[in-house]
Enzyme design. Structure first.
Site, short mmCIF file in Angstrom:
data_model
loop_
_atom_site.label_atom_id
_atom_site.label_comp_id
_atom_site.label_asym_id
_atom_site.label_seq_id
_atom_site.Cartn_x
_atom_site.Cartn_y
_atom_site.Cartn_z
N ARG A 1 65.97 73.15 60.00
CA ARG A 1 66.26 73.48 61.33
C ARG A 1 67.42 73.72 61.89
O ARG A 1 68.44 72.99 61.29
CB ARG A 1 65.55 72.47 62.31
CG ARG A 1 64.09 71.88 62.16
CD ARG A 1 63.81 70.72 62.87
NE ARG A 1 64.63 69.76 62.83
CZ ARG A 1 64.51 68.54 63.52
NH1 ARG A 1 63.81 68.49 64.54
NH2 ARG A 1 65.44 67.49 63.21
N TYR B 1 54.89 57.75 52.04
CA TYR B 1 56.26 57.65 52.09
C TYR B 1 57.18 56.63 51.21
O TYR B 1 57.99 56.48 50.62
CB TYR B 1 56.69 57.46 53.89
CG TYR B 1 57.91 57.06 54.12
CD1 TYR B 1 58.84 58.02 54.13
CD2 TYR B 1 58.35 55.90 54.43
CE1 TYR B 1 60.15 57.72 54.68
CE2 TYR B 1 59.44 55.40 55.12
CZ TYR B 1 60.75 56.38 54.97
OH TYR B 1 61.82 56.21 55.47
N LYS C 1 59.90 56.61 48.17
CA LYS C 1 61.02 55.82 48.29
C LYS C 1 61.27 54.86 47.21
O LYS C 1 62.26 55.08 46.69
CB LYS C 1 60.91 54.89 49.60
CG LYS C 1 61.15 55.82 50.71
CD LYS C 1 62.42 56.19 50.74
CE LYS C 1 62.65 57.21 52.31
NZ LYS C 1 63.78 58.10 52.02
P1 NAD Z 1 64.44 62.26 60.62
O1 NAD Z 1 62.94 62.62 60.19
O2 NAD Z 1 64.87 62.00 62.08
O3 NAD Z 1 65.14 63.48 60.15
C1 NAD Z 1 65.03 64.39 58.80
C2 NAD Z 1 65.42 65.59 59.04
O4 NAD Z 1 65.13 66.04 57.66
C3 NAD Z 1 64.96 66.28 59.97
O5 NAD Z 1 66.06 66.90 60.92
C4 NAD Z 1 64.22 67.69 59.25
O6 NAD Z 1 64.38 68.94 59.92
C5 NAD Z 1 64.81 67.53 57.89
N1 NAD Z 1 64.21 68.27 56.83
C6 NAD Z 1 62.65 67.95 56.58
N2 NAD Z 1 62.33 68.68 55.62
C7 NAD Z 1 63.41 69.43 55.09
C8 NAD Z 1 63.80 70.29 53.84
N3 NAD Z 1 62.86 70.41 53.02
N4 NAD Z 1 64.97 70.21 53.75
C9 NAD Z 1 66.09 70.12 54.53
N5 NAD Z 1 65.73 69.39 55.75
C10 NAD Z 1 64.66 68.89 55.75
O7 NAD Z 1 64.81 61.18 59.43
P2 NAD Z 1 66.08 60.00 59.78
O8 NAD Z 1 65.61 59.09 60.52
O9 NAD Z 1 67.23 60.85 60.13
O10 NAD Z 1 65.77 59.75 58.28
C11 NAD Z 1 67.02 59.98 57.34
C12 NAD Z 1 66.90 59.15 55.88
O11 NAD Z 1 66.89 57.94 56.30
C13 NAD Z 1 65.61 59.56 55.61
O12 NAD Z 1 65.59 59.40 54.13
C14 NAD Z 1 64.54 58.19 55.77
O13 NAD Z 1 63.55 57.94 54.80
C15 NAD Z 1 65.61 57.35 55.67
N6 NAD Z 1 65.14 56.12 56.67
C16 NAD Z 1 65.17 56.09 58.23
C17 NAD Z 1 64.90 55.12 58.72
C18 NAD Z 1 64.93 55.33 60.26
O14 NAD Z 1 64.30 54.28 60.78
N7 NAD Z 1 65.39 56.16 60.93
C19 NAD Z 1 64.62 53.98 58.19
C20 NAD Z 1 64.56 54.01 56.80
C21 NAD Z 1 65.06 55.13 56.03
N1 SER Z 2 61.66 54.08 60.21
C1 SER Z 2 61.20 54.65 58.99
C2 SER Z 2 59.84 54.77 59.44
O1 SER Z 2 59.09 54.08 60.20
C3 SER Z 2 60.97 53.46 57.99
O2 SER Z 2 61.54 53.98 56.80
O3 SER Z 2 59.02 55.46 58.66
#
Ligand code: NAD
Ligand code: SER
Length: 351
Positions: free
Chosen positions: A67, A172, A176
């Protein structure tokens, strides 16, 4: 040292085991100078990119996402639209930017992933494999986050060890665990310096969360800051590990700068800061926001996902191997979240 872009091409030699061992096992990431971030427009990336730019220089961090970001974010440093599942595009972007390191954040989170498991598989596995192949080919170090979602209902729930049963029941979570194993493989087989954390639910105020099971822990703040009641999609007593974003950013950068010699695990470190159920946050917020109430309209899909994840993970491996320690407790996080959200003109809300 760079070996050129030969990903998934007719040149099979670069994919043979050991053919491109261009990264020493203990690559000194403390000296990383140019970083490419995938999925940079999401909840974590929108804060990690500014943190990396502050540390390493604005023009040394290339923000990428599928995006296009808001104009303000575009002005802050280099940006490129990039599909992280396209290995040739990722390879070309990394080469052109002369990246030393990729922080791979692009993913589909748990709740969206259960609505579209095929998409979650394609983005999460396709993106991770593409980034690891680019890293192997070009000699880059990599950060790949995992999650508490990498555990499942048969995992010990309380004091979940670093190394334990991992049989998740969401797509998911499946991606992971698979990602963790792939990262281990690329390190062991090709010497790629790949590191990662099992993030707990991340609480933050700048960008809305991306469709996970822990999104309630952000939405509840947005409603409280606006003086509105909140209707929660998880049961009141559904307790999960959580962390405030400044701790998550610091954990990420500290791990990437840690001495590789000390990292017995390297990848998928348990990290946590606090354990929260909706009723806990509701009580603390009610003390600070007079009249604030939380109601419950439980979503059975997300409730079941939360039920399958640990109550409290044990992050002693991270503490011992690279000195991890959280700084924000519940009170400090609540005060900071409310202050920041109240200062925004239009606090976001996905709720
Ligand atoms: P998010 O969903 O907020 O952001 C993900 C981003 O990836 C979005 O901006 C989306 O546009 C982009 N995206 C989706 N498909 C894509 C593609 N094909 N190519 C490029 N970009 C693409 O996720 P987040 O919360 O920022 O998480 C980041 C990482 O941390 C992820 O691996 C997630 O699994 C991990 N994580 C997050 C949390 C949390 O609570 N936020 C917890 C555990 C793990
Ligand atoms: N915050 C994330 C979710 O709920 C955990 O990886 O999917």
């Amino acid at each position: 040292m760079r070996s050129g872009i030969r990903l998934y091409s007719s040149d099979r030699s670069c994919r043979e085991p050991g053919a491109t061992q261009v990264v020493p096992a203990h690559h000194p990431t403390a000296h990383v100078s140019r970083i490419l971030v995938t999925g940079a427009g999401g909840q974590i990336g929108s804060e990690l990119v500014p943190a990396l730019r502050e540390r390493y220089g604005a023009d040394r961090v290339l923000s990428t996402d599928i995006r296009t970001p808001a104009p303000d974010d575009l002005a802050a440093g280099p940006f490129q639209v990039l599909d992280a599942t396209d290995p040739l595009a990722v390879g070309a972007a990394a080469m052109r930017f002369e990246a030393d390191c990729i922080y791979h954040l692009a993913a589909i989170l748990s709740a969206v992933g259960e609505r579209d498991p095929k998409l979650a598989y394609q983005v999460n596995m396709g993106g991770t494999v593409a980034v690891l192949e680019v890293a192997r080919d070009q000699g880059l170090s990599v950060f790949v986050p995992s999650s508490i979602a990498a555990f499942g209902p048969t995992t010990p729930r309380d004091g979940t060890p670093q190394d334990t049963v991992q049989r998740p029941t969401t797509m998911y979570g499946v991606t992971k665990v698979s990602g963790e194993l792939l990262c281990d493989y690329y390190h062991l087989r090709y010497g790629v310096d790949v590191r990662g954390l099992r993030y707990p639910g991340i609480v933050s105020w700048k960008a809305p969360p991306g469709g996970g099971t822990t999104d309630w822990a952000v939405e509840i703040f947005v409603h409280a800051a606006r003086g509105e009641d909140y209707t929660c999609f998880l049961p009141a007593d559904s307790r999960l590990d959580m962390m405030y974003i400044p701790d998550a950013l610091r954990a990420t950068i500290e791990l990437m700068e840690a001495d590789g010699e000390r990292l017995e695990h390297r990848n998928a470190f348990n990290v946590t800061a606090m354990q929260l159920a909706p009723r806990d946050l509701a009580a603390v917020l009610a003390e600070r926001v007079p009249g604030f109430e939380v109601h419950y309209d439980v979503d059975p899909v997300r409730a079941e996902i939360a039920e399958s994840w640990p109550d409290r993970i044990d992050d002693s491996a991270a503490r011992e191997q690279w000195g991890w320690a959280s700084r924000y407790d519940l009170d400090a996080m609540v005060d900071d979240m409310l202050e920041n959200l109240r200062a925004l003109d239009h606090p976001h809300s996905e709720g």
